[in-house]
Design an enzyme around this catalytic site. Structure first.
Site, mmCIF file in Angstrom:
data_model
loop_
_atom_site.group_PDB
_atom_site.id
_atom_site.type_symbol
_atom_site.label_atom_id
_atom_site.label_comp_id
_atom_site.label_asym_id
_atom_site.label_seq_id
_atom_site.Cartn_x
_atom_site.Cartn_y
_atom_site.Cartn_z
ATOM 1 N N GLU A 46 0.827 -1.212 0.000
ATOM 2 C CA GLU A 46 0.000 0.000 0.000
ATOM 3 C C GLU A 46 0.857 1.256 0.000
ATOM 4 O O GLU A 46 1.949 1.284 0.580
ATOM 5 C CB GLU A 46 -0.938 0.042 1.211
ATOM 6 C CG GLU A 46 -2.161 -0.832 1.100
ATOM 7 C CD GLU A 46 -2.001 -2.161 1.794
ATOM 8 O OE1 GLU A 46 -2.867 -3.030 1.625
ATOM 9 O OE2 GLU A 46 -0.986 -2.328 2.501
ATOM 10 N N THR A 47 0.335 2.284 -0.640
ATOM 11 C CA THR A 47 0.886 3.631 -0.625
ATOM 12 C C THR A 47 -0.239 4.574 -0.228
ATOM 13 O O THR A 47 -1.360 4.460 -0.730
ATOM 14 C CB THR A 47 1.429 4.029 -2.009
ATOM 15 O OG1 THR A 47 2.506 3.137 -2.352
ATOM 16 C CG2 THR A 47 1.930 5.454 -2.024
#
Length: 274
Positions: A46-47
């Site tokens: 995830e970002t």
């Protein structure tokens, strides 16, 4: 333009032993396509992008992207984003309770000397798992049907199916070939261990992928196990052992909520051109 950037490690007090998260501190003005492209480039699970809130009840807003899609909510990005927001000057209206706005709504995050903890969201689906799906899981995990002590839907957004094996050793021994759905597997440690149980999380997308430490899964496992009386809070769950990580998820509970917490360590500080 250059934007402030952090990369943090979540659910660990020791850098590089938890679950990494990329955070763009000032994401305002970026398009959906630009956010998705950058999340694909970081190639992390995830970002996150921090933004001003649109809800008057929130302290900040976060958008969470995998390399291929946006998520309405995820656990380790919630704790990591909160850590970065505070580290970069965020000041909550209530020092004891931060409110994050995300795709699934408002998430309450409390903090103490051990780090942030979020209130587990309600389950969207619970209850027994269909026998046909269980048989697919047995085949994909490489186990026998009677190796499963219990199983339940534990869907709080990502769609988890939770599988309980006989003990932690059985979980650590798994060498799965495939899973048909997002699958969390747990097994209890003997009494007296520093950890209540071992957790592993498997995703079927892009081939089988194992997540190092998973906040959303640990939230729903805690709700299941506490509700069934299999464990009492507070306790610590372990995850990531097979991957060479040392994920430590702190679970506590009060009269209304199950809280999922962990330490967060900043590993990279700088700017990114976006």
């Amino acid at each position: 333009m250059r934007r402030s950037f952090r990369q943090v490690d979540v659910f660990t007090a020791t850098a590089y032993l938890g679950n990494p998260l990329a955070v763009v501190v000032d994401g305002d003005g970026l398009t959906d396509e630009e956010m998705q492209r950058f999340a694909g480039w970081t190639n992390l699970s995830e970002t996150a992008f921090l933004l001003p809130p649109t809800d008057a009840g929130a302290d900040y807003r976060v958008r969470i992207f995998t390399p291929t899609a946006e998520l309405p909510f995820a656990g380790h990005p919630t704790l990591g984003s909160c850590h970065v927001w505070l580290e970069t000057g965020g000041v909550p209206r209530d020092p004891a309770m931060i409110v994050q706005e995300c795709g699934s709504g408002l998430v309450r995050i409390r903090r103490d000397e051990s780090g942030p903890a979020f209130a587990a969201p309600p389950l969207l689906r619970s209850g027994p798992v269909e026998e046909a799906l269980l048989q697919e899981l047995v085949d994909g995990l490489g186990i026998k049907r009677d190796d499963i002590a219990d199983a339940a839907w534990a869907d709080n957004g990502p769609g988890w199916v939770a599988v309980l094996l006989r003990d932690a050793d059985a979980v650590l021994a798994l060498r799965p070939k495939s899973v048909p759905v997002d699958t969390g597997v747990a097994g209890f440690y003997p009494e007296g261990s520093p950890f209540a149980y071992e957790v592993r999380a498997f995703s079927p997308y892009g081939g089988i992928v194992e997540d190092p430490v998973t906040g959303s899964l640990n939230a729903s496992l805690a709700q299941w196990f506490l509700g069934a009386g299999r464990v009492t809070a507070p306790y610590v769950a372990s995850q990531g052992t097979v991957l060479g990580r040392a994920g430590r998820v702190r679970i506590s509970a009060d009269d209304t909520d199950v809280w999922v917490g962990g330490s967060v360590v900043t590993c990279v500080t700088g700017t990114v051109e976006l």
